[in-house]
Design an enzyme around this catalytic site. Structure first.
Site, short mmCIF file in Angstrom:
data_model
loop_
_atom_site.label_atom_id
_atom_site.label_comp_id
_atom_site.label_asym_id
_atom_site.label_seq_id
_atom_site.Cartn_x
_atom_site.Cartn_y
_atom_site.Cartn_z
N PRO A 8 47.40 -29.25 26.71
CA PRO A 8 46.41 -30.09 27.36
C PRO A 8 45.07 -30.15 26.63
O PRO A 8 44.27 -29.23 26.72
CB PRO A 8 46.25 -29.45 28.74
CG PRO A 8 46.77 -28.06 28.61
CD PRO A 8 47.49 -27.93 27.33
N GLU A 9 44.86 -31.21 25.91
CA GLU A 9 43.54 -31.55 25.40
C GLU A 9 43.12 -32.80 26.16
O GLU A 9 43.79 -33.20 27.11
CB GLU A 9 43.58 -31.76 23.88
CG GLU A 9 44.12 -30.54 23.13
CD GLU A 9 44.10 -30.70 21.61
OE1 GLU A 9 43.21 -31.40 21.10
OE2 GLU A 9 44.97 -30.13 20.95
N HIS A 92 56.83 -19.62 37.98
CA HIS A 92 55.45 -19.54 37.49
C HIS A 92 54.47 -20.39 38.28
O HIS A 92 53.42 -20.76 37.78
CB HIS A 92 55.36 -19.93 36.01
CG HIS A 92 56.24 -19.10 35.13
ND1 HIS A 92 56.13 -17.73 35.06
CD2 HIS A 92 57.23 -19.45 34.28
CE1 HIS A 92 57.04 -17.28 34.20
NE2 HIS A 92 57.71 -18.30 33.72
N ARG A 111 51.53 -18.81 31.25
CA ARG A 111 50.67 -17.84 30.57
C ARG A 111 49.41 -17.48 31.37
O ARG A 111 48.67 -16.60 30.96
CB ARG A 111 50.30 -18.35 29.19
CG ARG A 111 51.42 -18.13 28.20
CD ARG A 111 51.09 -18.70 26.85
NE ARG A 111 50.15 -17.88 26.11
CZ ARG A 111 49.70 -18.19 24.89
NH1 ARG A 111 50.10 -19.30 24.32
NH2 ARG A 111 48.87 -17.41 24.27
#
Length: 268
Positions: A8-9, A92, A111
């Site tokens: 994600p940018e 997650h 993460r």
DNA sequence: ATAGGCCTGACG
DNA sequence: CGTCAGGCCTAT
């Protein structure tokens, strides 16, 4: 529907914003389940709030509420937002919001570098960030002022206090289009090079948004398709320069992979 | 300017 | 096993 970027940018967050807008605007949050205590959202404050709009600042996604304040989501490296009708928690999953339409918004982040927080106003976040390349403030003269006193080109692009939204992939791509070496020092740029850099920023981001973002892993669009910009990358992860056919070099700068063509992006 | 830490999964 | 990953923050 799965809205999974994973890289994600700015372009990925913008695609997310556009695709989530019709699903979420006007929805009231009935339940908020924050599974990860890491996420600093106090209990009981989100329930009953109505989502007014979806906004983006750099790589942050904002959900302003009719009642004031806003929810802020940053996807980190692996964050995903998924809209589902199912009640079963995903692997997650770090948070889940039940909406008045009956759909669920689920925040998935293997993460756990992602963040969810609550803000009084958009301006609080804005003060921490530089200029968003899609804001009216992104003019050449404002851009030139930002360059003042800065050192290495790639560090400048990645520092969110200068410009907000560029990450490691798009920094390499922007510098390739501007034909500038990542290690060039800012104060050595000619006016023409400054202009090339300025124009390359929006050019690359525009094209990435139009292609629905970059999928290097297993991104799925709502209909099951991937984003498309991974097929349009020029140097990131590449070995051959599309312009001169010479070798692309990978160099580690600030412990991040940086790709460039030394032929087309000379240091001197 | 650079290294390390936060986390986990994928891959060799 | 070890290495690497697109973000970001903090400490040298």
């Amino acid at each position: 529907m799965v809205y999974n970027k994973g890289m994600p940018e700015l372009p990925e967050v913008e695609v997310l914003r556009r695709e989530l807008t019709p699903v979420l605007v006007g929805q009231r949050i009935l339940e908020a389940h924050i599974a990860d205590p890491h996420l600093g959202v106090p209990k009981g404050v989100l329930e009953g709030k109505t989502i007014l709009a979806l906004e983006r600042l750099g790589k942050y996604l904002l959900f302003p509420f009719e009642e004031g304040g806003c929810l802020v989501v940053h996807l980190g490296m692996t964050g995903q937002l998924e809209v589902t009708k199912e009640n079963a928690p995903r692997k997650h999953e770090r948070a889940r919001f039940v909406l008045s339409s009956g759909t669920h918004l689920s925040f998935i982040d293997p993460r756990r570098f992602g963040k969810i927080s609550l803000l009084d106003a958009k301006e609080t976040l804005q003060r921490k960030l530089g200029i968003d390349p899609y804001s009216p403030d992104f003019t050449f003269s404002r851009f030139q002022a930002l360059l003042e006193g800065r050192k290495r080109l790639k560090d400048f692009l990645l520092d969110q206090r200068n410009l907000a939204g560029i990450g490691n992939i798009y920094a390499s791509e922007i510098l390739f289009w501007a034909r500038l070496h990542p290690r060039r020092s800012i104060n050595s740029l000619s006016l023409e090079e400054q202009e090339r850099l300025f124009k390359s920023i929006r050019k690359v981001l525009d094209e990435a948004i139009a292609a629905k973002g970059t999928t290097i892993r297993d991104f799925r669009r709502p209909g099951g398709e991937s984003g498309g910009f991974q097929n349009l990358l020029s140097v990131y992860g590449k070995t051959e320069c599309p312009r001169c056919k010479g070798p692309v070099v990978r160099e580690v700068l600030s412990s991040r992979s940086t790709y460039f063509c030394p032929q087309c992006q000379p240091l001197a």
